[in-house]
Design an enzyme around this catalytic site. Structure first.
Site, PDB file in Angstrom:
ATOM      1  CB  CYS A 183     -48.184   3.358  17.131  1.00 52.53           C
ATOM      2  SG  CYS A 183     -46.759   3.058  16.094  1.00 52.53           S
ATOM      3  CG  ASN A 191     -42.112   3.461  17.102  1.00 53.08           C
ATOM      4  OD1 ASN A 191     -42.774   2.857  17.954  1.00 53.08           O
ATOM      5  ND2 ASN A 191     -42.658   3.976  16.020  1.00 53.08           N
ATOM      6  CG  HIS A 235     -46.629   5.896  19.825  1.00 55.11           C
ATOM      7  ND1 HIS A 235     -46.127   4.684  20.192  1.00 55.11           N
ATOM      8  CD2 HIS A 235     -46.279   6.084  18.522  1.00 55.11           C
ATOM      9  CE1 HIS A 235     -45.525   4.139  19.151  1.00 55.11           C
ATOM     10  NE2 HIS A 235     -45.603   4.972  18.129  1.00 55.11           N
TER      11      HIS A 235
HETATM   12  N1  ACO Z   1     -30.375   8.850   7.666  1.00 50.38           N
HETATM   13  C1  ACO Z   1     -29.951   9.862   6.880  1.00 50.38           C
HETATM   14  N2  ACO Z   1     -30.768  10.517   6.042  1.00 50.38           N
HETATM   15  C2  ACO Z   1     -32.046  10.125   5.987  1.00 50.38           C
HETATM   16  C3  ACO Z   1     -32.563   9.076   6.776  1.00 50.38           C
HETATM   17  C4  ACO Z   1     -31.662   8.434   7.654  1.00 50.38           C
HETATM   18  N3  ACO Z   1     -32.046   7.444   8.463  1.00 50.38           N
HETATM   19  N4  ACO Z   1     -33.875   8.928   6.514  1.00 50.38           N
HETATM   20  C5  ACO Z   1     -34.194   9.847   5.582  1.00 50.38           C
HETATM   21  N5  ACO Z   1     -33.089  10.569   5.262  1.00 50.38           N
HETATM   22  C6  ACO Z   1     -32.984  11.678   4.320  1.00 50.38           C
HETATM   23  C7  ACO Z   1     -34.022  11.655   3.232  1.00 50.38           C
HETATM   24  O1  ACO Z   1     -33.628  10.803   2.173  1.00 50.38           O
HETATM   25  C8  ACO Z   1     -34.079  13.114   2.830  1.00 50.38           C
HETATM   26  O2  ACO Z   1     -32.998  13.369   1.982  1.00 50.38           O
HETATM   27  P1  ACO Z   1     -33.128  14.411   0.743  1.00 50.38           P
HETATM   28  O3  ACO Z   1     -33.440  15.734   1.387  1.00 50.38           O
HETATM   29  O4  ACO Z   1     -31.799  14.338   0.101  1.00 50.38           O
HETATM   30  O5  ACO Z   1     -34.270  13.892  -0.093  1.00 50.38           O
HETATM   31  C9  ACO Z   1     -33.804  13.867   4.135  1.00 50.38           C
HETATM   32  O6  ACO Z   1     -33.210  12.901   5.032  1.00 50.38           O
HETATM   33  C10 ACO Z   1     -35.057  14.436   4.777  1.00 50.38           C
HETATM   34  O7  ACO Z   1     -36.068  13.410   4.764  1.00 50.38           O
HETATM   35  P2  ACO Z   1     -37.463  13.619   5.422  1.00 50.38           P
HETATM   36  O8  ACO Z   1     -38.269  12.375   5.248  1.00 50.38           O
HETATM   37  O9  ACO Z   1     -38.042  14.907   4.975  1.00 50.38           O
HETATM   38  O10 ACO Z   1     -37.028  13.775   6.965  1.00 50.38           O
HETATM   39  P3  ACO Z   1     -37.914  14.127   8.206  1.00 50.38           P
HETATM   40  O11 ACO Z   1     -37.390  15.321   8.883  1.00 50.38           O
HETATM   41  O12 ACO Z   1     -39.386  14.105   7.861  1.00 50.38           O
HETATM   42  O13 ACO Z   1     -37.620  12.902   9.178  1.00 50.38           O
HETATM   43  C11 ACO Z   1     -38.685  10.880   9.903  1.00 50.38           C
HETATM   44  C12 ACO Z   1     -37.920  11.600   8.765  1.00 50.38           C
HETATM   45  C13 ACO Z   1     -37.794  10.848  11.120  1.00 50.38           C
HETATM   46  C14 ACO Z   1     -39.008   9.488   9.436  1.00 50.38           C
HETATM   47  C15 ACO Z   1     -39.973  11.687  10.219  1.00 50.38           C
HETATM   48  O14 ACO Z   1     -40.650  12.004   9.021  1.00 50.38           O
HETATM   49  C16 ACO Z   1     -40.921  10.950  11.139  1.00 50.38           C
HETATM   50  O15 ACO Z   1     -40.629  10.759  12.315  1.00 50.38           O
HETATM   51  N6  ACO Z   1     -42.106  10.584  10.656  1.00 50.38           N
HETATM   52  C17 ACO Z   1     -43.123   9.956  11.489  1.00 50.38           C
HETATM   53  C18 ACO Z   1     -42.750   8.573  11.980  1.00 50.38           C
HETATM   54  C19 ACO Z   1     -43.916   7.998  12.779  1.00 50.38           C
HETATM   55  O16 ACO Z   1     -44.530   8.668  13.591  1.00 50.38           O
HETATM   56  N7  ACO Z   1     -44.288   6.791  12.526  1.00 50.38           N
HETATM   57  C20 ACO Z   1     -45.527   6.296  13.114  1.00 50.38           C
HETATM   58  C21 ACO Z   1     -45.315   5.284  14.051  1.00 50.38           C
HETATM   59  S1  ACO Z   1     -44.660   3.816  13.357  1.00 50.38           S
HETATM   60  C22 ACO Z   1     -45.990   2.708  13.305  1.00 50.38           C
HETATM   61  O17 ACO Z   1     -47.091   3.013  13.492  1.00 50.38           O
HETATM   62  C23 ACO Z   1     -45.642   1.389  12.919  1.00 50.38           C
END
Ligand code: ACO
Length: 334
Positions: A116, A291, A261
């Site tokens: 990214c 993304n 980003h």
């Molecule tokens: N649909 C439904 N439920 C989901 C999904 C989905 N797509 N993904 C995860 N869940 C569930 C999980 O299993 C979890 O369930 P549980 O509570 O029963 O265990 C619940 O949702 C909460 O999961 P979290 O991981 O805590 O959710 P969070 O609010 O953190 O959101 C997300 C997840 C969107 C991935 C977030 O953590 C995020 O944006 N992280 C950063 C992403 C990023 O910046 N990436 C860097 C760039 S990518 C690169 O460099 C290549």
């Protein structure tokens, strides 16, 4: 001292529109439109069609950037190509793009692997090459084809819903006298977090590089510890934005436009709030792109131009965070 500036930008999104409802319809993915919108702000993303590659998209974005820069291909002396999803393991996409755009002459092509943060790393390299008088005009492109490498089961849903395919490009050249051009940049990496967001296989560190077992275990798909990435993204994006402003002797209030980003709208809203940047001074595209990793910032730039949000000499802050972990920021005058 010679300075570099962005002369024009271009973008390309492939034709297959994938809505959250389309993902919701995949039973094994077990996700919902409501979850995706609430947690990420994403509504739709685009996927390539069968046979469409990153270099195909790069060609479109580069041609548009050249047109907007009012330059012909003949004037380009160097290519910098940022992607974490190259068309092939070997060689890099830069060579394929050289052949596509410059079939009758050779051009140096550098491939950048900083996920990214790749576009900002590439921008800093381009700026340095122009400042050092090595080249006048450089094409910098970021593309990503994520859709062909995602896990469309519950196991991979956290990553899968985030990503989209796309391309963004800029042309850089010497800034005229009196134009501040690229003012300052800051680049960082912290490899102790490499495994918090990574794609393990195929791996030349293993022999064989991939096996049926590895595929059966799904270890050829990207894996992410979302909460850790989220927390670090907010902290580091705020930190590096302040760093680059301090280097330039500028303040947040001097910034005309912030192009962060696009990984998660919630990350960007938290970063903007902590920096004290109002929503009107920020451009987000994630709602309709997802993304697109190395392509997100030039796509945002194109959107800012389309929305009429960029005027000559405006102070532009670009900040990114991604796998590695890597993070980076550039301050420039438009
Ligand atoms: N649909 C439904 N439920 C989901 C999904 C989905 N797509 N993904 C995860 N869940 C569930 C999980 O299993 C979890 O369930 P549980 O509570 O029963 O265990 C619940 O949702 C909460 O999961 P979290 O991981 O805590 O959710 P969070 O609010 O953190 O959101 C997300 C997840 C969107 C991935 C977030 O953590 C995020 O944006 N992280 C950063 C992403 C990023 O910046 N990436 C860097 C760039 S990518 C690169 O460099 C290549």
């Amino acid at each position: 001292m010679r300075k570099a500036r962005i002369l024009g930008s271009g973008m390309y999104l492939p034709g297959r529109l994938i809505t959250n409802a389309d993902l919701e319809a995949i039973k094994e993915l077990d996700t919902s439109d409501e979850w995706i919108q609430q947690r990420t702000g994403i509504k739709v993303r685009r996927y390539v069609s069968d046979g469409e590659s990153g270099v195909d998209m790069a060609e479109h974005a580069c041609r548009q950037a050249l047109e907007n820069a009012r330059l012909t291909r003949d004037e380009i002396e160097f290519i910098i190509y940022a992607t974490m999803s190259p068309d092939y393991f070997l060689p890099g996409n830069g060579c394929f793009l050289q052949d596509r755009l410059f079939p009758h002459r050779t051009v140096g092509a550098l491939d950048v692997r900083n996920q990214c943060s790749g576009f900002i790393y590439g921008l800093t390299v381009a700026d340095s090459l122009i400042r050092a008088n090595l080249y006048d005009y450089i094409l910098l492109v970021g593309t990503e084809v994520h859709s062909t490498g995602l896990d469309f089961t519950r196991e991979g849903r956290d990553v899968t819903v985030l990503f989209g395919d796309g391309a963004g490009a800029v042309v850089l050249g010497p800034a005229p006298d009196g134009h501040a051009g690229v003012i300052a940049s800051a680049l960082h990496s912290e490899g102790k977090f490499a495994r918090e967001l990574w794609l393990e296989f195929p791996a030349s560190a293993c022999n064989p590089r991939i096996s049926h077992d590895i595929i059966d275990q799904g270890r050829h798909y990207p894996k992410m510890n979302g909460r850790v990435v989220f927390k670090h993204a907010v902290t580091r994006m705020v930190e590096v934005s302040h760093e680059v402003l301090a280097k330039a002797g500028k303040e947040i209030g001097d910034v005309d436009l912030f192009l962060p980003h696009q990984a998660n709208l919630r990350i960007n809203q938290m970063v903007a709030a902590q920096l004290g940047i109002p929503a009107a001074k920020m451009v987000n595209t994630i709602e309709w792109t997802g993304n697109t990793t190395a392509a997100t910032i030039p796509i945002c730039m194109c959107e800012a131009v389309t929305q009429g949000k960029l005027k000559e000499n405006d102070l532009l802050l670009l900040t990114a965070f991604g796998a590695g972990f890597t993070w980076a920021s550039v301050l420039l005058s438009w």
